[in-house]
Design a protein around this motif. Structure first.
Motif, PDB file in Angstrom:
ATOM      1  N   UNK A 223      35.954  43.376  37.941  1.00 25.67           N
ATOM      2  CA  UNK A 223      37.246  42.696  38.054  1.00 25.67           C
ATOM      3  C   UNK A 223      38.376  43.688  38.294  1.00 25.67           C
ATOM      4  N   UNK A 224      38.344  44.825  37.591  1.00 27.01           N
ATOM      5  CA  UNK A 224      39.406  45.814  37.765  1.00 27.01           C
ATOM      6  C   UNK A 224      39.413  46.424  39.154  1.00 27.01           C
ATOM      7  N   UNK A 225      38.231  46.761  39.653  1.00 29.93           N
ATOM      8  CA  UNK A 225      38.148  47.353  40.994  1.00 29.93           C
ATOM      9  C   UNK A 225      38.608  46.362  42.060  1.00 29.93           C
ATOM     10  N   UNK A 226      38.153  45.114  41.951  1.00 33.36           N
ATOM     11  CA  UNK A 226      38.540  44.106  42.950  1.00 33.36           C
ATOM     12  C   UNK A 226      40.043  43.815  42.887  1.00 33.36           C
ATOM     13  N   UNK A 227      40.593  43.730  41.692  1.00 32.60           N
ATOM     14  CA  UNK A 227      42.017  43.434  41.565  1.00 32.60           C
ATOM     15  C   UNK A 227      42.877  44.583  42.069  1.00 32.60           C
TER      16      UNK A 227
ATOM     17  N   UNK B 125      41.014  42.205  48.572  1.00 32.11           N
ATOM     18  CA  UNK B 125      41.935  41.084  48.811  1.00 32.11           C
ATOM     19  C   UNK B 125      41.817  40.048  47.702  1.00 32.11           C
ATOM     20  N   UNK B 126      42.801  39.151  47.648  1.00 34.85           N
ATOM     21  CA  UNK B 126      42.848  38.088  46.639  1.00 34.85           C
ATOM     22  C   UNK B 126      42.691  38.648  45.225  1.00 34.85           C
ATOM     23  N   UNK B 127      43.561  39.576  44.810  1.00 31.27           N
ATOM     24  CA  UNK B 127      43.382  40.244  43.521  1.00 31.27           C
ATOM     25  C   UNK B 127      43.408  39.294  42.328  1.00 31.27           C
ATOM     26  N   UNK B 128      44.141  38.171  42.454  1.00 33.83           N
ATOM     27  CA  UNK B 128      44.224  37.216  41.348  1.00 33.83           C
ATOM     28  C   UNK B 128      43.034  36.268  41.282  1.00 33.83           C
TER      29      UNK B 128
END
Length: 402
Positions: free
Chosen positions: A163-167, A171-174
């Motif tokens: 979750x931290x890496x993707x956020x 894209x679409x961090x939320x």
């Protein structure tokens, strides 16, 4: 409750994998919110509000723990555990599409908590029973507790890291991390639906109110060994990966969300890695595991207090390592002690009480944030926590004498 030996083949030694996968996916969903605390704070939500959102899933965990465990003793493990991954998926979807709505975030957190409570109370008992005869003959005592602890801790760590890496960089961090978890939970629900039952439903159940009573919670070793450790499990974890990254935000301008995820992974990674060692440290009739866990927590709070005054990267990492190790050893020591205390009829209920107490620790970040607004300093608050953890060590000797 007697184990229903006729409900599954005696050779099905891998049946526990599906329950482990469901617990892993649910724990992933429960903790992917944690490294995003920094993101929500950066987006303008007050610190106290965000920390309350972290705690709000305890409002789902505690009732699901206390009611789910006894209900699974009454009706069996499958009816209670099968919907849990789907509840987690619903919670993740609300978090994905409600990033700018505090009410939607709150409901999503509560649903994730309900799923996690079921996973901990019912899933842990189911996994323990699938890890012993007749489903897994010859398995060493304590294997079920270790598998349960590692499934949950692994899910907590991987979910937070992804979750931290993707956020931070995707894209679409939320949204994206929550959607991935929802898909994983749906897959886990399909897998766990084929898992054999281990606890036969009660043919003539007593009153539910009577089922909710857990007499084994009055056992001396539970009161003076298990509960003092439980109080600090998620207090220590939340200190390491919820409070410390928030305090470090001014020092890590470039990638604060990724840094929060890193600290979360270090904390839970250390907790995960040490659990296989913790099983060998703890011995029946001793307080070795519990003593080591509370010693590490006390030291970790001292380091956290020093770091809150200096705010250095290396002290933040040390805090995460020490408190993560204390969490991991304490979790295994507590679950193994419960296996020794509980009968089959109250295993789920006693596990529920243990986790319900432990999750109260997630209130600590919100309480400390509120006290900080009242001009209390973090160094002095961490000093108070260190003294309280040291005081709990004194209770262990009393429990051992019993």
């Amino acid at each position: 409750m007697a184990v229903a030996t006729a409900l599954a083949p005696r050779t099905d030694t891998r049946a526990w994998w599906a329950v482990s996968a469901a617990m892993f996916a649910i724990a992933w969903g429960g903790n992917e919110f944690t490294p995003l605390l920094v993101m929500y704070k950066q987006e303008g939500l007050p610190v106290t509000t965000v920390d309350l959102l972290l705690f709000e899933y305890v409002l789902g965990i505690v009732p699901a723990l206390l009611i789910g465990g006894p209900l699974s003793d009454r009706y069996g493990r499958r009816p209670l555990m099968r919907p849990a991954p789907l509840i987690a998926a619903a919670g993740s979807l609300l978090l994905a599409f409600g990033s700018h709505s505090v009410p939607m975030l709150s409901v999503g957190r509560v649903l994730c908590g309900v799923a996690l409570g079921l996973a901990m109370a019912v899933g842990s008992s189911w996994l323990k029973e699938l890890s012993q005869a007749p489903f897994a003959p010859g398995t060493a005592q304590g294997t079920g507790a270790r598998r349960s602890a590692m499934s949950l801790t692994g899910g907590f760590a991987v979910g937070a890291g992804v979750a931290g890496v993707l956020a931070q960089w995707a894209p679409l961090p939320d949204t994206l991390a929550y959607l991935i978890n929802a898909a994983l939970c749906v897959g886990a629900a399909a897998w766990v639906a084929r898992t054999p039952e281990t606890a036969a439903p009660q043919p003539n159940p007593t009153r539910l109110r009577d089922d909710l009573k857990v007499p084994a919670a009055g056992h001396r070793r539970f009161r003076f060994i298990v509960l003092p450790v439980a109080l600090w499990l998620f207090t220590s974890a939340a200190t390491a990966y919820a409070i410390m990254p928030t305090l470090m935000m001014p020092k890590v301008h470039g990638a604060p969300i990724a840094f929060s995820a890193l600290i979360t992974v270090i904390t839970l990674g250390c907790g995960f890695a040490i659990q296989s060692v913790a099983r060998r440290i703890d011995r029946p009739g001793t307080i070795r595991g519990a003593t080591l866990a509370l010693t590490l927590v006390t030291c970790g709070m001292v380091v956290a207090g020093a770091n809150s005054a200096q705010l250095t990267l290396w002290l933040t990492v040390v805090t995460a390592v020490v408190l993560g190790a204390g969490y991991g050893i304490g979790l295994v020591a507590g679950l193994q002690e419960i296996e020794r205390i509980a009968t089959p009829a109250d295993l789920a209920g006693l596990t529920a009480v243990f986790y319900a107490v432990s999750y109260l620790g997630f209130a600590v970040p919100a309480i400390m944030a509120a006290l900080h607004d009242l001009r209390f300093g973090y160094p002095s608050m961490f000093t108070a926590l260190a003294l309280a953890a040291a005081a709990c060590l004194a209770l262990l000797a009393r429990g051992r004498r019993g």
